[in-house]
Design an enzyme around this catalytic site. Structure first.
Site, mmCIF file in Angstrom:
data_model
loop_
_atom_site.group_PDB
_atom_site.id
_atom_site.type_symbol
_atom_site.label_atom_id
_atom_site.label_comp_id
_atom_site.label_asym_id
_atom_site.label_seq_id
_atom_site.Cartn_x
_atom_site.Cartn_y
_atom_site.Cartn_z
ATOM 1 N N TYR A 83 32.039 37.790 46.849
ATOM 2 C CA TYR A 83 30.995 38.376 47.681
ATOM 3 C C TYR A 83 30.316 37.322 48.554
ATOM 4 O O TYR A 83 29.760 37.655 49.609
ATOM 5 C CB TYR A 83 29.921 39.039 46.810
ATOM 6 C CG TYR A 83 30.194 40.473 46.434
ATOM 7 C CD1 TYR A 83 31.356 40.832 45.775
ATOM 8 C CD2 TYR A 83 29.265 41.461 46.726
ATOM 9 C CE1 TYR A 83 31.589 42.144 45.412
ATOM 10 C CE2 TYR A 83 29.496 42.777 46.369
ATOM 11 C CZ TYR A 83 30.661 43.114 45.723
ATOM 12 O OH TYR A 83 30.886 44.416 45.374
ATOM 13 N N LYS B 278 40.865 38.069 35.057
ATOM 14 C CA LYS B 278 42.280 38.225 35.406
ATOM 15 C C LYS B 278 42.923 36.849 35.217
ATOM 16 O O LYS B 278 43.513 36.274 36.142
ATOM 17 C CB LYS B 278 42.383 38.738 36.862
ATOM 18 C CG LYS B 278 43.763 39.167 37.282
ATOM 19 C CD LYS B 278 44.279 40.428 36.569
ATOM 20 C CE LYS B 278 45.733 40.686 36.942
ATOM 21 N NZ LYS B 278 46.338 41.757 36.126
ATOM 22 N N ASP C 17 42.462 44.802 34.393
ATOM 23 C CA ASP C 17 43.242 46.049 34.515
ATOM 24 C C ASP C 17 43.270 46.769 33.176
ATOM 25 O O ASP C 17 43.081 47.990 33.094
ATOM 26 C CB ASP C 17 44.659 45.791 35.056
ATOM 27 C CG ASP C 17 45.387 44.649 34.363
ATOM 28 O OD1 ASP C 17 44.750 43.907 33.585
ATOM 29 O OD2 ASP C 17 46.607 44.491 34.591
ATOM 30 N N ASP D 266 31.363 45.056 39.744
ATOM 31 C CA ASP D 266 31.079 46.136 40.687
ATOM 32 C C ASP D 266 31.966 47.340 40.372
ATOM 33 O O ASP D 266 31.496 48.474 40.252
ATOM 34 C CB ASP D 266 31.341 45.632 42.118
ATOM 35 C CG ASP D 266 31.127 46.727 43.146
ATOM 36 O OD1 ASP D 266 30.133 47.470 43.017
ATOM 37 O OD2 ASP D 266 31.949 46.854 44.072
ATOM 38 N N ASP E 133 30.980 51.119 38.100
ATOM 39 C CA ASP E 133 31.114 52.475 38.651
ATOM 40 C C ASP E 133 31.959 53.346 37.719
ATOM 41 O O ASP E 133 31.651 54.520 37.486
ATOM 42 C CB ASP E 133 31.786 52.450 40.038
ATOM 43 C CG ASP E 133 30.755 52.480 41.165
ATOM 44 O OD1 ASP E 133 29.635 51.983 40.944
ATOM 45 O OD2 ASP E 133 31.074 52.983 42.260
HETATM 46 C C1 IPM Z 1 26.515 47.884 43.914
HETATM 47 C C2 IPM Z 1 26.974 48.292 45.274
HETATM 48 C C3 IPM Z 1 26.883 47.073 46.201
HETATM 49 C C4 IPM Z 1 27.790 46.007 45.624
HETATM 50 C C5 IPM Z 1 27.246 47.345 47.664
HETATM 51 C C6 IPM Z 1 26.424 48.474 48.249
HETATM 52 C C7 IPM Z 1 27.128 46.098 48.494
HETATM 53 O O1 IPM Z 1 28.254 48.814 45.237
HETATM 54 O O2 IPM Z 1 25.360 47.455 43.757
HETATM 55 O O3 IPM Z 1 27.313 47.991 42.978
HETATM 56 O O4 IPM Z 1 28.990 46.010 45.848
HETATM 57 O O5 IPM Z 1 27.274 45.130 44.919
HETATM 58 MG MG MG Z 2 29.020 49.103 43.300
#
Ligand code: IPM
Ligand code: MG
Length: 378
Positions: free
Chosen positions: A149, A200, A232, A256, A260
């Site tokens: 990032y 990884k 993975d 990240d 999710d």
């Molecule tokens: C998160 C989001 C952010 C990230 C984006 C919006 C930049 O997906 O906080 O997980 O990737 O960190």
């Molecule tokens: Mg995210």
């Protein structure tokens, strides 16, 4: 005590959910004898509209002066065509880097009331749970201010030529890895004492470096059971056997993605709070901390009284716990959320599929009101 909180409502559903979290904080302050002062700041798309920049200097400066920051969400279709450095998401990255909040704590728990909203079969949940219960309780610790990032990036060659290229770099220093691992070991010690480094390392040199450093720290933390897993495989294990995990610690990009995935398992991304914390600096009363729901700005439902305010409210509870050490107050908020759910209230994102479930579908306002009522009666 007096606490100064920077409030960054942001875009989409950000303002409506943060305003509920502010109500809950004020109420909690009144009940327990604290004063929370809020300084509202602009960042993200609304800041682009107002100033041309996603993160005005004045916002970052004010955020740095505050005791902690509560953020709603940033972004939306309106700003999607902006060049990379002028996208609303830059505000998030700038705040994270500018505040030095290198450890992102993302709890993913399946509350019994939301069992119906979890896409996994009951027997899948039971099989991996140490006591055979149909639930899980995972804390993802994501490195937040390093890696790909923030690494060197760029483009080379003539844009249209076949050998033109683009690159991003995953680079981690020993210090960056050590500090987030230590935060994760601390968290594991306060939970069930298990930590899994996800990487990884079968392919990436940076992952092998993480593993070496983690092995050193593991040797000094014999009370914690350390394990290692490729990312993975972890993506698969999360949906196959989530009950095996306690703390997962991983790099920025893997965290990240996995967080999710984990959020869906917990019923809805609308439930998940997060805390981003850094190291205490000289001259500051508290270590820097930034608290945000992880659901994002959801522009399609903004302003319609549909958004689930619980992730923002639970983020406020995390602020009390991690920034201000107000554990009793944090627990009170969490218990109030629980009792709102116990009474059958559900925003649409966490509604079960069963028709005769006894659930009542409510909007943002009614859900938040129920949390406040429960706090009042606690
Ligand atoms: C998160 C989001 C952010 C990230 C984006 C919006 C930049 O997906 O906080 O997980 O990737 O960190
Ligand atoms: Mg995210």
């Amino acid at each position: 005590m007096n606490y100064s909180i920077a409030l960054v409502p942001g875009d989409g559903i950000g303002p409506e959910v943060t305003s509920k979290a502010v109500d809950v904080l004020k109420f909690t302050g009144g009940k327990f004898g604290h004063i929370f002062n809020f300084v509202e700041l602009e960042a993200g798309g609304c800041a682009i509209d107002a100033t041309g920049e996603p993160l005005p200097d004045s916002t970052l400066e004010a955020a740095r002066r505050s005791d902690a920051l509560l953020l709603g969400a940033v972004g939306g279709p309106k700003w999607e065509t902006q060049p990379g450095h002028l996208r609303p998401e830059r505000a998030l990255l700038g705040l994270r880097a500018g505040l030095g909040v290198f450890a992102n704590l993302r709890p993913a728990t399946l509350l019994p009331q939301l069992r119906e909203a979890c896409p996994l079969k009951e027997e899948v949940l039971r099989a991996s749970h140490p006591e055979g219960k149909p639930t899980f309780d995972i804390l993802i610790v994501r490195e937040l201010t390093g890696g790909i990032y923030f690494g060197e990036r760029g483009r080379e060659g003539d844009e249209k030529s076949p050998d033109s290229s683009a690159f991003d770099t995953e680079r981690y220093s020993r210090a960056e890895i050590e500090r987030v691992l230590l935060t994760a070991y601390d968290a594991a010690a306060k939970r069930r004492g298990k930590l899994c480094l996800v990487d990884k390392a079968n392919v990436l040199e940076s992952s092998r470096f993480w593993r070496e450093i983690c092995a050193e720290i593991a040797a000094a933390h014999k009370n914690i059971e350390t394990s290692y897993m490729y990312v993975d495989n972890c993506a698969m294990q999360l949906v196959r056997a989530p009950g095996q995990f306690d703390v997962i610690v991983t790099s920025n990009i893997f965290g990240d993605i996995l967080s999710d995935e984990a959020s869906v398992l917990s019923g809805s991304i609308g439930m998940l709070a997060s805390a981003s914390i850094g190291a205490k600096e000289a001259g500051r009363k508290y270590p820097p901390g930034m608290y945000e729901p992880i659901h994002g700005s959801a522009p399609d439902i903004a302003g319609k009284d549909l958004a689930n305010p619980l992730a923002a409210i639970l983020s406020a509870a995390m602020m009390l716990r991690y920034s201000f050490s107000l554990e009793r107050e944090a627990l009170a908020i969490e218990a109030a959320v629980n009792s709102a759910l116990d009474s059958g209230l559900r925003t649409t994102d966490i509604a079960g599929r069963a028709k005769d479930s006894g659930e009542k579908i409510v909007g943002t306002n009614e859900m938040a009101t129920a949390v406040m009522k429960a706090l009042e009666n606690a």
